[in-house]
Design a protein around this motif. Structure first.
Motif, PDB file in Angstrom:
ATOM      1  N   LEU A  44      61.057 -91.815-109.934  1.00 48.50           N
ATOM      2  CA  LEU A  44      61.700 -91.198-111.091  1.00 48.50           C
ATOM      3  C   LEU A  44      61.671 -92.174-112.262  1.00 48.50           C
ATOM      4  O   LEU A  44      61.897 -93.374-112.082  1.00 48.50           O
ATOM      5  CB  LEU A  44      63.153 -90.854-110.749  1.00 48.50           C
ATOM      6  CG  LEU A  44      63.967 -90.013-111.734  1.00 48.50           C
ATOM      7  CD1 LEU A  44      63.384 -88.615-111.861  1.00 48.50           C
ATOM      8  CD2 LEU A  44      65.417 -89.935-111.278  1.00 48.50           C
ATOM      9  N   LYS A  45      61.388 -91.677-113.476  1.00 46.73           N
ATOM     10  CA  LYS A  45      61.501 -92.507-114.672  1.00 46.73           C
ATOM     11  C   LYS A  45      61.751 -91.619-115.878  1.00 46.73           C
ATOM     12  O   LYS A  45      61.515 -90.407-115.855  1.00 46.73           O
ATOM     13  CB  LYS A  45      60.274 -93.387-114.877  1.00 46.73           C
ATOM     14  CG  LYS A  45      59.017 -92.682-115.313  1.00 46.73           C
ATOM     15  CD  LYS A  45      57.908 -93.720-115.592  1.00 46.73           C
ATOM     16  CE  LYS A  45      56.622 -93.045-116.034  1.00 46.73           C
ATOM     17  NZ  LYS A  45      55.562 -94.035-116.349  1.00 46.73           N
ATOM     18  N   LEU A  63      63.990-101.253-107.597  1.00 48.14           N
ATOM     19  CA  LEU A  63      63.620-101.421-108.992  1.00 48.14           C
ATOM     20  C   LEU A  63      62.724-102.632-109.161  1.00 48.14           C
ATOM     21  O   LEU A  63      62.722-103.548-108.321  1.00 48.14           O
ATOM     22  CB  LEU A  63      64.875-101.589-109.869  1.00 48.14           C
ATOM     23  CG  LEU A  63      65.907-100.461-109.809  1.00 48.14           C
ATOM     24  CD1 LEU A  63      67.127-100.827-110.630  1.00 48.14           C
ATOM     25  CD2 LEU A  63      65.312 -99.147-110.295  1.00 48.14           C
ATOM     26  N   LYS A  64      62.009-102.652-110.261  1.00 47.61           N
ATOM     27  CA  LYS A  64      61.106-103.765-110.558  1.00 47.61           C
ATOM     28  C   LYS A  64      61.871-105.088-110.616  1.00 47.61           C
ATOM     29  O   LYS A  64      62.915-105.176-111.255  1.00 47.61           O
ATOM     30  CB  LYS A  64      60.412-103.499-111.896  1.00 47.61           C
ATOM     31  CG  LYS A  64      59.403-104.551-112.315  1.00 47.61           C
ATOM     32  CD  LYS A  64      58.748-104.181-113.631  1.00 47.61           C
ATOM     33  CE  LYS A  64      59.756-104.193-114.780  1.00 47.61           C
ATOM     34  NZ  LYS A  64      59.093-103.929-116.076  1.00 47.61           N
ATOM     35  N   GLU A  83      61.211 -97.264-117.121  1.00 46.20           N
ATOM     36  CA  GLU A  83      61.439 -98.066-115.914  1.00 46.20           C
ATOM     37  C   GLU A  83      61.284 -97.161-114.690  1.00 46.20           C
ATOM     38  O   GLU A  83      61.961 -96.145-114.561  1.00 46.20           O
ATOM     39  CB  GLU A  83      62.846 -98.664-115.931  1.00 46.20           C
ATOM     40  CG  GLU A  83      63.251 -99.385-114.665  1.00 46.20           C
ATOM     41  CD  GLU A  83      62.812-100.833-114.633  1.00 46.20           C
ATOM     42  OE1 GLU A  83      63.070-101.507-113.625  1.00 46.20           O
ATOM     43  OE2 GLU A  83      62.210-101.286-115.620  1.00 46.20           O
ATOM     44  N   LEU A  84      60.390 -97.517-113.772  1.00 45.75           N
ATOM     45  CA  LEU A  84      60.151 -96.693-112.593  1.00 45.75           C
ATOM     46  C   LEU A  84      61.183 -97.008-111.518  1.00 45.75           C
ATOM     47  O   LEU A  84      61.343 -98.146-111.103  1.00 45.75           O
ATOM     48  CB  LEU A  84      58.742 -96.936-112.051  1.00 45.75           C
ATOM     49  CG  LEU A  84      58.337 -96.076-110.852  1.00 45.75           C
ATOM     50  CD1 LEU A  84      58.276 -94.601-111.245  1.00 45.75           C
ATOM     51  CD2 LEU A  84      56.985 -96.533-110.306  1.00 45.75           C
ATOM     52  N   MET A  85      61.875 -95.962-111.070  1.00 43.28           N
ATOM     53  CA  MET A  85      62.821 -96.084-109.966  1.00 43.28           C
ATOM     54  C   MET A  85      62.183 -95.520-108.709  1.00 43.28           C
ATOM     55  O   MET A  85      61.550 -94.458-108.756  1.00 43.28           O
ATOM     56  CB  MET A  85      64.100 -95.294-110.259  1.00 43.28           C
ATOM     57  CG  MET A  85      64.945 -95.828-111.386  1.00 43.28           C
ATOM     58  SD  MET A  85      66.382 -94.747-111.682  1.00 43.28           S
ATOM     59  CE  MET A  85      65.700 -93.662-112.957  1.00 43.28           C
ATOM     60  N   CYS A  86      62.366 -96.202-107.605  1.00 46.75           N
ATOM     61  CA  CYS A  86      61.951 -95.698-106.304  1.00 46.75           C
ATOM     62  C   CYS A  86      63.226 -95.584-105.473  1.00 46.75           C
ATOM     63  O   CYS A  86      63.960 -96.567-105.305  1.00 46.75           O
ATOM     64  CB  CYS A  86      60.951 -96.650-105.656  1.00 46.75           C
ATOM     65  SG  CYS A  86      60.347 -96.069-104.066  1.00 46.75           S
ATOM     66  N   ILE A  87      63.523 -94.369-104.977  1.00 49.27           N
ATOM     67  CA  ILE A  87      64.847 -94.088-104.439  1.00 49.27           C
ATOM     68  C   ILE A  87      64.757 -93.545-103.017  1.00 49.27           C
ATOM     69  O   ILE A  87      63.936 -92.674-102.711  1.00 49.27           O
ATOM     70  CB  ILE A  87      65.577 -93.052-105.320  1.00 49.27           C
ATOM     71  CG1 ILE A  87      65.550 -93.479-106.793  1.00 49.27           C
ATOM     72  CG2 ILE A  87      67.015 -92.868-104.856  1.00 49.27           C
ATOM     73  CD1 ILE A  87      65.976 -92.399-107.758  1.00 49.27           C
TER      74      ILE A  87
END
Length: 300
Positions: A44-45, A63-64, A83-87
């Motif tokens: 998600l971003k 997060l990065k 900012e790319l979120m990986c959840i």
């Protein structure tokens, strides 16, 4: 945090993972994400800076440049645009959904508010208020909590003056978040050492066990009491007394994690003269009494 009746009445479930319900006004948008089944590595971003606040359930955020961390209700994080979120959603199911709010605010709107802050709320070290450009993870204080709750109501309400109401609340939200961030920098001593406010906050931290008064602190800072009060409120969002009490409760909480420590010893060691006042301030900050807080560590 409570979602409004209007939200539940009008939203549609199209996906069991990160189902999105959106509300948009000029310069801002509020998205409510709901997940009703376990999932991993959901990406998600957003195109604009975003405040993400957990409402229900648990996420694991990747997060990065950050180690993975659990994200719980009552917590928020500020993320820059793109900012790319990986959840991960390790616990979500139909009876225990994960719900999260994402408040996106246009950078132009944020810059407009920053200009007002720099004109009317100058920092003690003369640096300018700027947009937070890194991941700032924090617990919502009472002020931020109620603003988010109010924004949920305003965005989901069909009111002809919604735009005006939301803009006013967003301005306050940004100011409070930047003050919270600034407070964290002072607590961690990551600000200019030339600042009088830095000197005073450091003095408070180093002498927290002593009787500290605003009169004494203002003399040490070579400022009037009113100027010292204004600097604390403008930059940290707290009065000097509130900052002192927060530092004392932080120390008290650390000491109470030792089950051998007695509450009557801890409150005097942290600079409180009255047990009843210590209990009142501790409960206000931690939501439980000192005794209840300490007992939570006996169970582990």
């Amino acid at each position: 945090m409570q979602l409004s009746e209007n939200f539940f009445k009008n939203r549609k479930i199209n996906s069991l993972v990160e189902n999105k319900t959106s509300y948009v006004v000029d310069n801002a948008a509020m998205h409510i994400f709901e997940t009703h089944e376990q999932a991993e590595r959901v990406l998600l971003k957003f195109d604009n800076p975003v405040l993400a606040s957990m409402l229900e359930g648990k996420k694991v955020m990747h997060l990065k440049n950050e180690n993975p961390f659990d994200f719980f209700p009552g917590e928020s994080i500020i993320l820059p645009s793109n900012e790319l979120m990986c959840i991960d959603f390790p616990e979500a199911d139909l009876n225990n959904p994960t719900r999260c709010l994402a408040m996106c605010i246009a950078e132009e709107k944020i810059k407009e508010i920053l200009n007002v802050m720099n004109e009317t709320m100058p920092k003690d070290d003369r640096s300018e208020w700027t947009l937070i450009d890194y991941n700032f993870h924090f617990n919502n204080d009472k002020g931020i909590y109620y603003i988010i709750q109010r924004l949920i109501y305003l965005f989901t309400e069909n009111h002809p003056s919604k735009e005006i109401f939301v803009n006013n609340m967003i301005k306050e939200l940004i100011i409070r978040i930047l003050q919270t961030n600034r407070r964290k920098l002072y607590e961690d001593k990551h600000v200019s050492t030339d600042s009088r406010l830095y000197y005073i906050t450091k003095y408070i931290q180093n002498n927290i066990h002593q009787n500290l008064t605003v009169e004494e602190l203002s003399k040490k800072a070579c400022m009037s009491e009113s100027s010292l009060y204004r600097s604390f409120k403008n930059e940290l969002g707290l009065t000097p007394v509130e900052f002192i009490n927060n530092e004392r409760i932080k120390l008290a909480a650390k000491l109470l994690q030792d089950p051998k420590r007695k509450v009557k010893e801890v409150f005097t060691e942290c600079g409180f003269e009255s047990r009843s006042y210590f209990n009142r301030v501790f409960r206000k900050v931690k939501k439980v009494s000192p005794t209840q807080y300490q007992q939570t560590y006996f169970t582990y």
